[in-house]
Motif scaffolding. Structure first.
Motif, short mmCIF file in Angstrom:
data_model
loop_
_atom_site.label_atom_id
_atom_site.label_comp_id
_atom_site.label_asym_id
_atom_site.label_seq_id
_atom_site.Cartn_x
_atom_site.Cartn_y
_atom_site.Cartn_z
N LYS A 78 46.74 -19.56 45.33
CA LYS A 78 46.52 -19.42 46.79
C LYS A 78 45.84 -18.09 47.14
CE LYS A 78 49.23 -19.90 51.03
NZ LYS A 78 50.01 -18.78 51.54
N GLU A 79 46.18 -17.03 46.41
CA GLU A 79 45.80 -15.70 46.89
C GLU A 79 44.79 -14.94 46.05
OE1 GLU A 79 49.18 -13.24 47.76
OE2 GLU A 79 50.25 -14.81 48.83
N VAL A 80 44.56 -15.38 44.81
CA VAL A 80 43.69 -14.57 43.93
C VAL A 80 42.40 -15.33 43.62
CG1 VAL A 80 43.51 -13.60 41.59
CG2 VAL A 80 45.62 -13.31 42.90
N ASP A 81 41.28 -14.61 43.74
CA ASP A 81 39.99 -15.19 43.35
C ASP A 81 39.99 -15.31 41.82
OD1 ASP A 81 37.44 -15.78 42.65
OD2 ASP A 81 36.51 -14.02 43.60
N PRO A 82 39.92 -16.55 41.30
CA PRO A 82 40.00 -16.72 39.84
C PRO A 82 38.87 -16.03 39.08
CG PRO A 82 40.38 -18.80 40.96
CD PRO A 82 39.89 -17.85 41.99
N LYS A 83 37.79 -15.65 39.80
CA LYS A 83 36.69 -14.96 39.12
C LYS A 83 36.81 -13.45 39.23
CE LYS A 83 33.29 -18.72 39.54
NZ LYS A 83 33.39 -19.23 38.19
N CYS A 84 37.92 -12.96 39.76
CA CYS A 84 38.07 -11.51 39.96
C CYS A 84 38.18 -10.77 38.63
CB CYS A 84 39.29 -11.20 40.84
SG CYS A 84 40.87 -11.37 39.98
N ASP A 85 37.95 -9.47 38.68
CA ASP A 85 38.18 -8.61 37.51
C ASP A 85 39.69 -8.48 37.32
OD1 ASP A 85 38.55 -6.58 35.72
OD2 ASP A 85 37.49 -5.04 36.88
N PRO A 86 40.23 -8.92 36.16
CA PRO A 86 41.69 -8.86 36.00
C PRO A 86 42.25 -7.45 36.05
CG PRO A 86 40.61 -9.70 33.99
CD PRO A 86 39.54 -9.56 35.04
N LEU A 87 41.40 -6.45 35.83
CA LEU A 87 41.88 -5.06 35.93
C LEU A 87 41.45 -4.41 37.25
CD1 LEU A 87 41.20 -3.82 32.26
CD2 LEU A 87 43.31 -4.76 33.23
N GLY A 88 40.93 -5.21 38.17
CA GLY A 88 40.48 -4.67 39.45
C GLY A 88 41.52 -4.87 40.54
N PRO A 89 41.23 -4.37 41.74
CA PRO A 89 42.20 -4.46 42.84
C PRO A 89 42.42 -5.88 43.33
CG PRO A 89 40.12 -3.51 43.60
CD PRO A 89 40.01 -3.63 42.11
#
Ligand code: SF4
Length: 567
Positions: free
Chosen positions: A38-49
């Motif tokens: 629901k809340e996290v962009d699956p393409k985000c940097d896993p070590l990013g904010p």
């Protein structure tokens, strides 16, 4: 009132939110998957904010249900790039649940990377304090320091130096029952890195002044707890001496990785048999204990050295296999030292042992050289480039040495349970969003229908990981259903409960699909289909269509009705 605690590490705020009533049967892994989707962009940097780390006790945690206080840690994995959950015993899960929290959501990232923070949670409220004095401390030193500041009831969640450095083999440590050793870990998937880079070094959870969660139907809940506790005590108690005593069986079955999996039987397996650890209790001290209050299994061994001094807890089968035989190290005392170092640094012993074994195979150090392996591990937090690469895991070592035969699936090192010998377990590794993780659905016995066995095993383990039960308690779906119904005064059917496990898998697969994974990723490395194990001639032979059948829901079978979770 049940709550979610949200901590924003960017603006250093902490706030309570009501827990949605429609989520009441979601806990642990299932809840973590729901929030991440629901809340996290699956393409985000896993070590990013943009990544979030979810710490969630199970649905039953904080109650009097036996062995049910596990805590899940979930995030986008820095190791696999997909969703990951790993759960741990220790004391924090029970306590967070008794304080009314169903989840702690850690989001953002501290603006000043030099600063470290401690989150304090107790019955009077929550506080986020700057504690840069904890920066870089190994977990035992950090736990000891905090123990001097809090009541004996406080439990700690800790990031080791590996997590602070953002190493993708990093774990999240939990202090155990008794002496508060940070010896229990949500180990797999590099979740310690996702948490560590945010600047949250530690969480102190103190449940002083609280009581166990009260079920709506206390009489049914209590009598069912008494029933399953009695049945467990009267049963085989498979894990009463811990998982380490599995060594002879695994070796006999050719699922005991040796020399970076070139072999699956170790000539010095006898020296690694956990029965030796049990025999040593008489002369060295130590013994079996429970890692969390309310556990009736007590599978956790306390390991002392020959001088009777504490070294580590618990020394598990997987650690003995990956740090021992996989590196051709046939000495339990040396393996215990490696386990302790991994716990100190906050590293997954499976990933780390796999990485060292591969480094040995590539000639960076010699197979069997335990002292060199220990010295290398001790340099993970001292700026040593090779040691840091070990801390990043199997694939990082493979890239460094341009290895072509890398024992990893979707970025994660393969556990001891060998997919060439146990093809149905290989189907789990290939299809589960958890990847090469035996706790997702281990199948040790031969089965006629691998896809069905894998799907059912994955389903019950997903439900178990959401309930708070330890897999070693081996609950059935009916056990979980009965206790959920009594806890909330509900009327869930067997099928409703099975749906909860399935929905967890569907949410995880959907996160990975959005992250960019496709059907082509649902397989094992090609070399496992062609390179036979010398001792049994086995290769991974499950057809791709068999793996893909796991993604289609099958009707509830009698097997599933009888099935117990197993880790
Ligand atoms: S069964 Fe073992 S791992 Fe599970 S909670 Fe008990 S002591 Fe911990």
């Amino acid at each position: 009132m049940e709550k979610i605690l949200r901590v924003n590490m960017t603006d250093l705020t902490v706030k309570d939110e009501p827990f949605p009533d429609e989520w009441k049967f979601l806990g642990g892994r299932g809840l973590s998957a729901k929030i991440l989707l629901k809340e996290v962009d699956p393409k985000c940097d896993p070590l990013g904010p943009g990544n979030k780390v979810i710490l969630a006790p199970g649905v039953l945690s904080g109650s009097i249900a036996p062995t049910s206080g596990r805590m899940s840690v979930g995030a986008k994995s820095p190791l696999t790039g997909g969703i990951k959950e790993a759960n741990s015993g220790g004391q924090a899960g029970q306590k967070l649940a008794r304080l009314g929290y169903r989840a702690l959501v850690v989001e953002g990232k501290a603006k000043d990377p030099a600063k470290r923070y401690l989150l304090v949670i107790n019955k009077d409220g929550t506080a986020l304090r700057e504690r840069s004095d904890l920066k870089g401390l190994r977990t035992y030193a950090a736990s000891e320091k905090l123990a001097g500041e809090f009541s004996g009831r406080a439990a700690f969640v800790l990031c080791g130096p590996a997590g602070e450095l953002g190493l993708s083999g990093a774990s999240v440590a939990f202090t155990d029952e008794g002496k508060r050793h940070p010896a229990r870990h949500a180990a797999r998937g590099g979740l310690g890195a996702a948490l560590g880079v945010k600047g949250l070094k530690a969480v102190a959870v103190d449940d002083e002044g609280t009581q166990a969660r009260l079920p709506k139907d206390m009489a049914t809940f209590k009598s069912y707890v008494a029933k399953i506790s009695k049945e467990y005590k009267a049963g085989a108690q498979l894990f009463q001496f811990g998982t380490s005593t599995t060594v002879p069986l695994a070796n006999m079955m050719s699922t005991f990785p040796t020399r970076n999996r070139h072999e699956m039987q170790f000539e010095a397996a006898d020296a690694l048999d956990g029965a030796k650890l049990v025999a040593n209790f008489a002369t060295r001290g130590g013994g079996m204990h429970h890692c969390m209050t309310g556990c009736i299994v007590q599978c956790s061994n306390i390991i002392n050295n020959a001088e009777g001094q504490y070294v580590t807890s618990a020394l598990e089968f997987e650690t003995i296999a990956l740090c021992g035989s996989n590196c051709a190290i046939g000495d339990l005392d040396k393996v215990a030292q490696m386990d302790r170092l991994c716990d100190e640094l906050g590293l997954d012993t499976i990933e780390t042992g796999g990485a060292i074994g591969l480094a040995m195979d590539c000639g960076a150090l010699s197979f069997g050289d335990a002292d060199a392996a220990i010295a290398l591990l001790d340099k993970v937090d001292k700026g040593d480039e090779l040691a840091e690469t070990v801390g990043r895991g199997v694939v990082a070592i493979g890239k460094r040495f341009k290895a072509t035969r890398i024992p990893a699936i979707r970025g994660q090192g393969i556990p001891a349970w060998e997919p060439r010998t146990l093809n149905a377990t290989g189907v789990t590794y290939a299809s589960s969003a958890m990847g090469a993780d035996h706790t997702a659905g281990l199948i040790v016995m031969p089965v006629a229908d691998m896809a069905k066995a894998s799907q059912e095993s994955q389903l019950i383990n997903a439900l178990c990981d959401s309930s708070g039960f330890c897999q070693f308690q081996q609950p059935t779906i009916d056990d979980i259903r009965t206790l959920y119904n009594a806890l909330y005064g509900a009327n869930l059917s067997f099928e409703d409960c099975a749906d909860l496990g399935w929905q967890c898998m569907v949410d995880e697969w959907e996160f990975n699909r959005r992250a960019g994974f496709g059907p082509e990723d649902n397989d094992l490395p090609e070399w496992m289909r062609t390179e036979a194990i010398p001792s049994n001639g086995a290769v991974f032979a499950a057809p791709k269509e068999e793996i893909m059948r796991v993604f289609e829901r099958m009707p509830v079978s009698d097997d599933l009705r009888q099935m117990k979770a197993v880790g």
